[in-house]
Design a protein around this motif. Structure first.
Motif, PDB file in Angstrom:
ATOM      1  N   SER A 157     -37.132  -6.948 -39.497  1.00 31.38           N
ATOM      2  CA  SER A 157     -35.877  -6.706 -40.207  1.00 31.38           C
ATOM      3  C   SER A 157     -34.870  -6.075 -39.258  1.00 31.38           C
ATOM      4  O   SER A 157     -35.206  -5.656 -38.146  1.00 31.38           O
ATOM      5  N   ASN A 158     -33.615  -5.975 -39.712  1.00 26.75           N
ATOM      6  CA  ASN A 158     -32.586  -5.329 -38.883  1.00 26.75           C
ATOM      7  C   ASN A 158     -32.934  -3.874 -38.589  1.00 26.75           C
ATOM      8  O   ASN A 158     -32.676  -3.372 -37.493  1.00 26.75           O
ATOM      9  N   GLY A 211     -40.603 -11.821 -37.655  1.00 27.25           N
ATOM     10  CA  GLY A 211     -40.081 -11.437 -38.959  1.00 27.25           C
ATOM     11  C   GLY A 211     -39.557 -10.026 -39.051  1.00 27.25           C
ATOM     12  O   GLY A 211     -39.522  -9.440 -40.137  1.00 27.25           O
ATOM     13  N   LEU A 263     -37.529 -11.466 -33.865  1.00 29.83           N
ATOM     14  CA  LEU A 263     -37.125 -12.304 -34.995  1.00 29.83           C
ATOM     15  C   LEU A 263     -38.228 -13.298 -35.353  1.00 29.83           C
ATOM     16  O   LEU A 263     -38.461 -13.590 -36.530  1.00 29.83           O
ATOM     17  N   GLU A 264     -38.923 -13.808 -34.356  1.00 27.98           N
ATOM     18  CA  GLU A 264     -40.051 -14.710 -34.615  1.00 27.98           C
ATOM     19  C   GLU A 264     -41.147 -14.016 -35.405  1.00 27.98           C
ATOM     20  O   GLU A 264     -41.851 -14.651 -36.204  1.00 27.98           O
ATOM     21  N   ARG A 307     -28.569 -14.802 -33.582  1.00 30.36           N
ATOM     22  CA  ARG A 307     -29.878 -15.263 -33.122  1.00 30.36           C
ATOM     23  C   ARG A 307     -30.824 -15.530 -34.295  1.00 30.36           C
ATOM     24  O   ARG A 307     -31.671 -16.428 -34.221  1.00 30.36           O
ATOM     25  N   ARG A 308     -30.675 -14.770 -35.378  1.00 28.08           N
ATOM     26  CA  ARG A 308     -31.539 -14.983 -36.549  1.00 28.08           C
ATOM     27  C   ARG A 308     -31.343 -16.393 -37.121  1.00 28.08           C
ATOM     28  O   ARG A 308     -32.290 -17.051 -37.535  1.00 28.08           O
ATOM     29  N   VAL A 348     -33.220 -18.760 -34.736  1.00 29.47           N
ATOM     30  CA  VAL A 348     -34.680 -18.615 -34.761  1.00 29.47           C
ATOM     31  C   VAL A 348     -35.277 -19.129 -36.067  1.00 29.47           C
ATOM     32  O   VAL A 348     -36.391 -19.678 -36.085  1.00 29.47           O
ATOM     33  N   THR A 349     -34.573 -18.956 -37.156  1.00 25.91           N
ATOM     34  CA  THR A 349     -35.099 -19.372 -38.467  1.00 25.91           C
ATOM     35  C   THR A 349     -34.753 -20.819 -38.808  1.00 25.91           C
ATOM     36  O   THR A 349     -35.113 -21.302 -39.888  1.00 25.91           O
ATOM     37  N   ASP A 362     -35.434 -12.400 -29.644  1.00 25.44           N
ATOM     38  CA  ASP A 362     -35.987 -13.637 -30.196  1.00 25.44           C
ATOM     39  C   ASP A 362     -37.439 -13.439 -30.627  1.00 25.44           C
ATOM     40  O   ASP A 362     -37.855 -13.938 -31.676  1.00 25.44           O
ATOM     41  N   ILE A 422     -27.588 -10.011 -33.503  1.00 23.21           N
ATOM     42  CA  ILE A 422     -28.828 -10.174 -34.266  1.00 23.21           C
ATOM     43  C   ILE A 422     -28.691 -11.300 -35.285  1.00 23.21           C
ATOM     44  O   ILE A 422     -29.569 -12.176 -35.393  1.00 23.21           O
ATOM     45  N   GLU A 423     -27.587 -11.300 -36.017  1.00 21.84           N
ATOM     46  CA  GLU A 423     -27.402 -12.326 -37.053  1.00 21.84           C
ATOM     47  C   GLU A 423     -27.252 -13.716 -36.442  1.00 21.84           C
ATOM     48  O   GLU A 423     -27.770 -14.711 -36.983  1.00 21.84           O
TER      49      GLU A 423
END
Length: 310
Positions: free
Chosen positions: A292-293, A290, A287-288, A265-266, A269-270, A284, A262-263
């Protein structure tokens, strides 16, 4: 035996004891009358205070099936102060889940899933609010639409090919079919969600057994029927059986398997160079939007928990 002397010798004739006994009996009778006055399906006789708790063993589905043979496909039970109606036939289930679904769609959150940090992000247990609607819309578009299912068909064929290749390598040897099927299904879901496999058929480090055991334990906690906190609200906050604590412990174990993904890919993506065309997985897309975990973990657990029955 002289009843009056017995009560006096055991200090059972005091005004406080008498008043307390009367109050308790009135409370029991009032609850019994309230329950009996409801328009409920038939069910087995109930005991004061505990209701039918004594008739449900460690395997509730087996107990319910036996009761259904005697009282019919739709039965009512009382667990402490909680009234439960159990459907045990396809017709009864269809009446609840399809015919009367709008009237019966609200649900009680099991003790195991009453986690303050997770409930607001759950597609299953959260309230029907704007957040829930956005989760449902995203799942419908990215996971369950015709376009999404067609896009995932190649992936499913690939995982099936991996399974066949593994079986060819093991020809003539003894294998654990349960673990092989679990790995195939799990990797299919993990590839859709994360874009990569999380398990290996060889499982040299025992990761598969640990993760599968965590998922099974979560489901086991969620299906616990004999939980005093659920049946007597005044005891709920104490978590007497350690269900909430135990479930959260297993949640954290499972979440640890994909936290790094997750981290990683975050960050991508950001970044300023990211474009939506680069999205490779459901992660993805989350994450796009927004997520949260906690939201991502809940969405992932909904998908993976079904595999715990293998």
């Amino acid at each position: 035996m002289d009843i009056t002397a017995f009560l006096r010798d055991n200090n059972l004739a005091s005004p406080l004891f008498v008043l307390s006994t009367i109050f308790l009996l009135l409370l029991i009778f009032k609850q019994a009358k309230l329950v009996s006055s409801k328009n409920l399906p038939p069910g087995p006789p109930k005991l004061p205070i505990i209701g039918n708790l004594h008739q449900v063993g460690d395997r509730p589905h087996v107990s319910f099936a036996k009761l259904a043979q005697k009282f019919g496909p739709l039965i009512s039970l009382q667990f402490g102060k909680q009234i439960v109606v159990v459907a045990s036939s396809p017709e009864a289930a269809m009446g609840i889940l399809k015919t009367q679904d709008r009237l019966l769609s609200s649900r009680i959150v099991p003790t195991a899933f009453q986690q303050a940090s997770l409930i607001p992000h759950s597609l299953i247990w959260s309230e029907c609010n704007p957040t829930w609607k956005s989760l449902r819309t995203l799942c419908r578009a990215e996971l369950f639409s015709t376009k999404a299912l067609e896009a995932h068909s190649r992936l499913r064929q690939e995982k099936l090919g991996n399974l066949l290749d593994f079986l060819r390598c093991k020809q003539g040897q003894v294998i654990d079919a349960e673990d092989v099927v679990f790995t195939t299904l799990f990797n299919t879901l993990s590839s859709i969600i994360f874009g990569k496999d999380l398990l290996d058929f060889k499982d040299e480090h025992g990761t598969q057994d640990e993760l599968k055991e965590s998922l099974r334990t979560i489901i086991k906690y969620g299906g616990r029927v004999k939980d005093l906190g659920s049946f007597f609200p005044m005891l709920e906050r104490f978590d007497l059986h350690g269900i909430r604590k135990g479930t959260m412990k297993e949640f954290n174990k499972a979440f640890a398997y994909w936290e790094d993904i997750i981290e990683e890919r975050r960050v991508l993506v950001t970044s300023s160079t990211w474009s939506s065309e680069q999205a490779q997985s459901f992660l993805d897309r989350m994450l796009e939007n927004g997520f949260s975990n906690n939201q991502i973990n809940q969405m992932v657990m909904v998908r993976f928990s079904s595999l715990s029955y293998f």
